[in-house]
Design a protein around this motif. Structure first.
Motif, short mmCIF file in Angstrom:
data_model
loop_
_atom_site.label_atom_id
_atom_site.label_comp_id
_atom_site.label_asym_id
_atom_site.label_seq_id
_atom_site.Cartn_x
_atom_site.Cartn_y
_atom_site.Cartn_z
N MET A 3 0.83 -1.21 0.00
CA MET A 3 0.00 0.00 0.00
C MET A 3 0.87 1.26 0.00
N GLU A 4 1.98 1.23 0.72
CA GLU A 4 2.90 2.36 0.71
C GLU A 4 3.48 2.58 -0.67
N VAL A 5 3.87 1.48 -1.34
CA VAL A 5 4.41 1.59 -2.69
C VAL A 5 3.36 2.16 -3.64
N MET A 6 2.13 1.65 -3.53
CA MET A 6 1.05 2.16 -4.38
C MET A 6 0.80 3.65 -4.11
N SER A 7 0.84 4.03 -2.85
CA SER A 7 0.64 5.43 -2.50
C SER A 7 1.73 6.31 -3.11
N GLU A 8 2.96 5.85 -3.05
CA GLU A 8 4.07 6.60 -3.65
C GLU A 8 3.92 6.69 -5.16
N MET A 9 3.49 5.60 -5.78
CA MET A 9 3.29 5.61 -7.23
C MET A 9 2.18 6.58 -7.63
N PHE A 10 1.09 6.59 -6.87
CA PHE A 10 0.02 7.53 -7.16
C PHE A 10 0.47 8.97 -6.95
N GLU A 11 1.30 9.19 -5.96
CA GLU A 11 1.83 10.54 -5.72
C GLU A 11 2.70 10.98 -6.89
N MET A 12 3.54 10.07 -7.40
CA MET A 12 4.37 10.40 -8.56
C MET A 12 3.50 10.69 -9.78
N LEU A 13 2.46 9.90 -9.98
CA LEU A 13 1.56 10.12 -11.11
C LEU A 13 0.85 11.46 -10.99
N SER B 63 1.91 14.08 -9.40
CA SER B 63 2.92 15.11 -9.64
C SER B 63 3.19 15.27 -11.13
N GLN B 64 3.31 14.15 -11.83
CA GLN B 64 3.56 14.19 -13.27
C GLN B 64 2.40 14.87 -14.01
N LEU B 65 1.18 14.57 -13.61
CA LEU B 65 0.01 15.19 -14.24
C LEU B 65 -0.04 16.69 -13.96
N GLU B 66 0.36 17.09 -12.76
CA GLU B 66 0.40 18.52 -12.44
C GLU B 66 1.43 19.24 -13.31
N VAL B 67 2.59 18.62 -13.49
CA VAL B 67 3.64 19.22 -14.32
C VAL B 67 3.16 19.31 -15.76
N ARG B 68 2.52 18.26 -16.24
CA ARG B 68 2.02 18.25 -17.61
C ARG B 68 0.98 19.35 -17.82
N HIS B 69 0.10 19.51 -16.87
CA HIS B 69 -0.92 20.55 -16.96
C HIS B 69 -0.30 21.94 -16.92
N ALA B 70 0.67 22.13 -16.05
CA ALA B 70 1.34 23.43 -15.95
C ALA B 70 2.08 23.76 -17.24
N THR B 71 2.72 22.76 -17.83
CA THR B 71 3.43 22.98 -19.09
C THR B 71 2.46 23.37 -20.19
N ARG B 72 1.32 22.70 -20.24
CA ARG B 72 0.31 23.03 -21.24
C ARG B 72 -0.18 24.46 -21.07
#
Length: 96
Positions: A47-57, A59-68
């Motif tokens: 569950m911790e690994v999944m939580s970290e993966m969702f956090e990375m995802l 973050s990546q989506l936020e960066v992608r949106h900001a770049t757009r």
């Protein structure tokens, strides 16, 4: 959150054994035999690994949106500059 829920729900003795103490030893033996503690720890780690993966995802989506949004602003500025240049040339040709 998930870790606390797994530990509190899986490792606590059910209410049934408060009324029927003779079965509590069997229950504890079954917990030990089925290695419930180890399984709960493994689930918590997953569950911790999944939580970290969702956090990375996220973050990546936020960066992608900001770049757009940044590219949209850049293109709007470029359009504004071209319109201003065109307007100045048009006004100078008509008035000039």
């Amino acid at each position: 959150n998930a870790g606390a829920n797994l530990e509190s729900d899986m490792l606590s003795t059910p209410d049934f054994f408060w009324d029927n103490e003779e079965w509590e030893a069997v229950y504890k033996h079954a917990l030990k035999y089925l290695e419930v503690d180890n399984r709960v720890n493994i689930l918590n780690k997953r569950m911790e690994v999944m939580s970290e993966m969702f956090e990375m995802l996220r973050s990546q989506l936020e960066v992608r949106h900001a770049t757009r949004l940044e590219w949209i602003i850049i293109w709007l500025i470029v359009i504004e500059v071209f319109l201003e240049i065109f307007w100045n040339i048009l006004i100078r040709d008509i008035l000039g």
